[in-house]
Design a protein around this motif. Structure first.
Motif, short mmCIF file in Angstrom:
data_model
loop_
_atom_site.label_atom_id
_atom_site.label_comp_id
_atom_site.label_asym_id
_atom_site.label_seq_id
_atom_site.Cartn_x
_atom_site.Cartn_y
_atom_site.Cartn_z
N GLY A 130 0.74 -1.25 0.15
CA GLY A 130 0.19 -0.01 -0.12
C GLY A 130 0.84 1.51 0.07
N LEU A 131 1.88 1.15 1.05
CA LEU A 131 2.76 2.61 0.76
C LEU A 131 3.40 2.67 -0.38
N ARG A 132 3.92 1.64 -1.13
CA ARG A 132 4.71 1.74 -2.60
C ARG A 132 3.45 2.10 -3.45
N LYS A 133 2.21 1.60 -3.51
CA LYS A 133 1.38 2.03 -4.58
C LYS A 133 0.97 3.56 -4.11
N LEU A 134 1.06 4.10 -2.84
CA LEU A 134 0.81 5.30 -2.71
C LEU A 134 1.95 6.27 -3.04
N THR A 135 3.13 5.97 -2.87
CA THR A 135 4.13 6.85 -3.38
C THR A 135 4.20 6.82 -4.90
N ALA A 136 4.02 5.63 -5.50
CA ALA A 136 4.22 5.52 -7.09
C ALA A 136 2.70 6.42 -7.59
N ASP A 137 1.52 6.43 -7.10
CA ASP A 137 0.61 7.27 -7.52
C ASP A 137 0.96 8.65 -7.38
N MET A 138 1.49 9.08 -6.18
CA MET A 138 1.72 10.29 -5.89
C MET A 138 2.85 11.03 -6.77
N HIS A 139 3.78 10.02 -7.08
CA HIS A 139 4.61 10.55 -8.20
C HIS A 139 4.29 10.83 -9.59
N THR A 140 3.17 9.93 -10.10
CA THR A 140 2.72 9.82 -11.46
C THR A 140 1.38 10.89 -11.50
N ASP A 141 0.90 10.99 -10.44
CA ASP A 141 -0.63 11.74 -10.64
C ASP A 141 -0.48 13.10 -9.88
N PRO A 142 -0.20 14.15 -10.69
CA PRO A 142 0.01 15.69 -9.75
C PRO A 142 -1.55 16.08 -9.21
N ALA A 143 -2.64 15.42 -9.47
CA ALA A 143 -3.91 15.75 -8.78
C ALA A 143 -4.08 14.59 -7.69
N HIS A 144 -3.32 13.73 -7.42
CA HIS A 144 -3.44 12.91 -6.24
C HIS A 144 -3.88 13.73 -5.00
N PRO A 145 -5.01 13.23 -4.35
CA PRO A 145 -5.56 13.74 -3.06
C PRO A 145 -4.54 13.95 -1.90
N VAL A 146 -3.54 13.05 -1.75
CA VAL A 146 -2.31 13.12 -0.82
C VAL A 146 -1.50 14.63 -1.34
N ARG A 147 -1.04 14.77 -2.46
CA ARG A 147 -0.31 15.80 -3.03
C ARG A 147 -1.17 17.20 -2.84
N ILE A 148 -2.35 16.87 -3.03
CA ILE A 148 -3.21 18.23 -2.93
C ILE A 148 -3.15 18.60 -1.42
N LYS A 149 -3.43 17.47 -0.56
CA LYS A 149 -3.31 17.91 0.84
C LYS A 149 -1.94 18.39 1.28
N ILE A 150 -0.99 18.04 0.96
CA ILE A 150 0.53 18.44 1.10
C ILE A 150 0.66 19.68 0.63
N GLU A 151 0.21 20.10 -0.51
CA GLU A 151 0.47 21.46 -1.17
C GLU A 151 -0.57 22.57 -0.44
N GLU A 152 -1.82 22.03 0.16
CA GLU A 152 -2.63 22.93 0.83
C GLU A 152 -1.88 23.04 2.37
N ALA A 153 -1.25 22.16 2.81
CA ALA A 153 -0.48 22.46 4.11
C ALA A 153 0.58 23.25 3.83
N LEU A 154 1.42 22.98 2.87
CA LEU A 154 2.52 24.18 2.35
C LEU A 154 1.95 25.57 2.01
N ALA A 155 0.83 25.79 1.71
CA ALA A 155 0.16 27.00 1.46
C ALA A 155 -0.07 27.74 2.80
N GLN A 156 -0.72 26.75 3.58
CA GLN A 156 -1.18 27.09 5.04
C GLN A 156 0.07 27.52 5.78
N LEU A 157 1.19 26.85 5.59
CA LEU A 157 2.31 27.30 6.33
C LEU A 157 3.08 28.61 5.79
N ALA A 158 2.83 28.87 4.48
CA ALA A 158 3.39 29.88 4.09
C ALA A 158 2.65 31.25 4.61
N ASN A 159 1.25 31.06 4.75
CA ASN A 159 0.41 31.95 5.17
C ASN A 159 0.73 32.12 6.78
#
Length: 400
Positions: free
Chosen positions: A224-253
């Protein structure tokens, strides 16, 4: 020149004696005698005038002679006043600096091709290198490190970090870093697969172990962890990536606006600066920078030929072609020099006046005579010849 002027005077005396001796036989020698006689008068008069400037003629204390030795203090004051009124008054300096294009000169110098301006460049480079090598390395390094540390302590870094992070997110410059973090996570997962399986086996209860389900559970977790990292790497719209980007934006703010976050970041900054490893890093950074500056100064042509040379040439073009930058730099230089004149002009004038006052009469006489004596001897020569011409004209008018 003294010998030439005195020799001409003696020649005129000899001509006068010879003309006077043979004038009765050769009447036209009267003109020659008149010329020589007046030339002697003119030469002697100018010899007296020139000598009276520096000493007493023939050592006789004639009034109003030895003018310079008797008035050296007044000459020093006059020279100092001349410097003050013509060079060391702020408005005068500013007016003279107005016609000096310092920024343009620096720009042309920085754009000079490699190999040109070698004397100036090498001289300045040698001076800089010698200066850096002569300074106390430990004391100067400590000063630089403490200056950097104090500057960082006074600077609030969290808004800068927040602004930099927000700019990176807006321009998608965070994406390569995020993908690199995902790849690192995948490599860490592969490298620690055995550790994960061991942790699952230790934490599983005896029922799972008896049924052999702990191994299947570990397989499921790793896969599951391997699939998660592979999907995050290939899919820019992956929900986890989106969550990470939202967290980074919140941190910047938060870094820019949240007082608690900013306070925590500042506390971390202070702890980091107090760490000995950071002090050693700053020490290493200073040593490398110092050595690099000395190497570049010792070989300016090599430094000018590399990236530094390109940067300096670009700066030179900007200085020479940008009217606003050129005007700002020239104005700064004009104000700086005028300010120096206003602050230190009086000290310079006082130095000149006191230096001349401390000279003895013989020293100032010798220095001034060495500076202008050659022209003064020309005055004696001209006086001899002009006097002779005047005597010849007067004798001719008398004869007529």
């Amino acid at each position: 020149m003294k010998a030439a002027a005195t020799g001409l005077l003696l020649v005129m005396a000899a001509v006068f004696i010879a003309a006077r001796q043979f004038e009765a036989a050769l009447p036209w020698l009267g003109y020659v005698k008149a010329f020589a006689e007046a030339a002697m008068v003119g030469g002697l008069a100018d010899w007296f005038a020139v000598t009276a400037l520096f000493r007493h003629p023939l050592g006789l204390p004639i009034p109003h002679t030895a003018i310079i030795p008797r008035n050296k203090d007044r000459i020093g004051e006059a020279l100092a006043n001349f410097l003050r009124e013509n060079f060391l008054i702020a408005p005068v300096v500013a007016r003279r600096m107005r016609n000096i294009d310092l920024a343009g000169a620096v720009g042309r110098f920085l754009q000079a091709p490699q190999g040109q301006e070698t004397r100036i460049r090498r001289g300045a480079s040698r001076l800089i290198a010698d200066l850096f090598e002569s300074l106390d390395d430990e004391r100067l390094g400590g000063l630089v490190k403490s200056s950097i540390a104090n500057r960082l302590r006074k600077m609030e870094v969290s808004p800068l970090l927040g602004h930099a992070l927000a700019s990176a997110i807006n321009e998608d410059r965070h994406v390569p870093m995020l993908e690199a973090a995902i790849r690192w996570t995948a490599r860490a997962l592969d490298a620690n697969e055995g550790l994960i399986r061991e942790m699952v086996h230790k934490r599983a209860n005896w029922v799972l172990k008896l049924a052999g389900l702990d191994a299947k559970l570990a397989d499921a977790i790793v896969d599951g962890l391997r699939k998660l990292t592979a999907d995050m790497h290939t899919d820019p719209a992956h929900p986890v990536r989106i969550k990470i980007e939202e967290a980074l934006a919140q941190l910047a703010n938060d870094l820019q606006t949240n007082p608690d976050t900013r306070e925590r970041v500042e506390a971390m900054k202070v702890e980091l600066l107090d760490n000995k490893s950071v002090s050693l890093w700053l020490d290493t950074l200073w040593q490398k920078g110092r050595e690099a500056m000395i190497r570049a100064a010792r070989n300016p042509d090599a430094a000018m030929a590399g990236k530094l040379g390109e940067v300096l040439q670009s700066m030179g073009q900007s200085l020479e072609q940008d009217p606003r930058m050129k005007g700002a730099i020239n104005m700064f230089a004009r104000r700086a020099v005028a300010g120096m004149a206003a602050s230190y002009g009086g000290s310079i004038v006082k130095l000149v006046s006191e230096t001349v006052r401390r000279w003895d009469a013989q020293t100032i006489t010798n220095r001034l005579e060495a500076a202008v004596g050659r022209d003064l001897q020309y005055i004696r020569i001209n006086g001899t010849l002009v006097g002779g011409m005047v005597g010849l004209i007067l004798h001719s008018l008398d004869s007529l």
